[in-house]
Design a protein around this motif. Structure first.
Motif, PDB file in Angstrom:
ATOM      1  N   VAL A  38      50.714  31.341  29.733  1.00 43.95           N
ATOM      2  CA  VAL A  38      50.232  31.468  31.036  1.00 43.95           C
ATOM      3  C   VAL A  38      49.026  32.120  31.330  1.00 43.95           C
ATOM      4  O   VAL A  38      48.692  32.908  30.943  1.00 43.95           O
ATOM      5  CB  VAL A  38      51.411  32.347  32.118  1.00 43.95           C
ATOM      6  N   TYR A  39      48.192  31.181  32.109  1.00 45.37           N
ATOM      7  CA  TYR A  39      46.822  31.359  32.333  1.00 45.37           C
ATOM      8  C   TYR A  39      46.716  32.007  33.767  1.00 45.37           C
ATOM      9  O   TYR A  39      47.309  31.518  34.764  1.00 45.37           O
ATOM     10  CB  TYR A  39      45.823  30.262  32.409  1.00 45.37           C
ATOM     11  N   ILE A  40      45.756  32.985  33.805  1.00 41.27           N
ATOM     12  CA  ILE A  40      45.494  33.819  35.027  1.00 41.27           C
ATOM     13  C   ILE A  40      43.907  33.698  35.424  1.00 41.27           C
ATOM     14  O   ILE A  40      43.282  33.750  34.505  1.00 41.27           O
ATOM     15  CB  ILE A  40      46.124  35.043  35.245  1.00 41.27           C
ATOM     16  N   THR A  41      43.568  33.596  36.493  1.00 42.87           N
ATOM     17  CA  THR A  41      42.172  33.592  37.117  1.00 42.87           C
ATOM     18  C   THR A  41      41.343  34.856  37.061  1.00 42.87           C
ATOM     19  O   THR A  41      40.482  34.935  36.975  1.00 42.87           O
ATOM     20  CB  THR A  41      41.853  32.771  38.315  1.00 42.87           C
ATOM     21  N   THR A  42      42.220  35.707  37.060  1.00 39.73           N
ATOM     22  CA  THR A  42      41.695  37.300  37.172  1.00 39.73           C
ATOM     23  C   THR A  42      41.542  37.910  35.874  1.00 39.73           C
ATOM     24  O   THR A  42      42.655  37.899  35.075  1.00 39.73           O
ATOM     25  CB  THR A  42      42.599  38.221  38.226  1.00 39.73           C
TER      26      THR A  42
END
Length: 117
Positions: free
Chosen positions: A43-47
């Motif tokens: 899972v990638y997050i932008t923060t």
């Protein structure tokens, strides 16, 4: 020459202590290198995660105990700090803990969980 030896004898313990303190303070964190692709289902997050918290590590309960550093976990909406702890039962003698790390990629950030090595 004798003065230099005395000076070295006085300075060397202090330098050694500072170097050791620097290593232990950074034991759970640092510029880790990640090799290879992230695991499937990542899972990638932008923060970006917050900086690691500074903690006082409590005394080691047994000579075999290994410190597991705290880390920021992503809940799906926010970061939550997970405290570090002493693991009293490493999988084998001499086992090393590889701490959690957050890896930045062109798709965003993902967490690489800690593991025994």
């Amino acid at each position: 020459m004798a003065r230099q030896r005395i000076a070295i004898r006085r300075i060397l313990p202090a330098v050694t202590a500072l170097a050791f303190a620097g290593l232990t303070a950074c034991a759970g964190y640092g510029p880790y290198r990640h090799y290879g692709p992230p695991p499937a289902g990542t899972v990638y997050i932008t923060t970006a995660p917050p900086p690691p918290r500074t903690v006082i590590i409590p005394p080691r309960p047994t000579s075999l105990s290994v410190w597991i550093s705290g880390y920021w976990n992503w809940t799906g909406t926010d970061f939550v700090w997970i405290d570090g702890h002493w693991d009293r039962s490493p999988p084998h003698a001499g086992a090393l803990w590889v701490p959690d790390q957050w890896v930045k990629t062109n798709r965003g950030w993902y967490r690489n969980p800690g593991r025994w090595k």
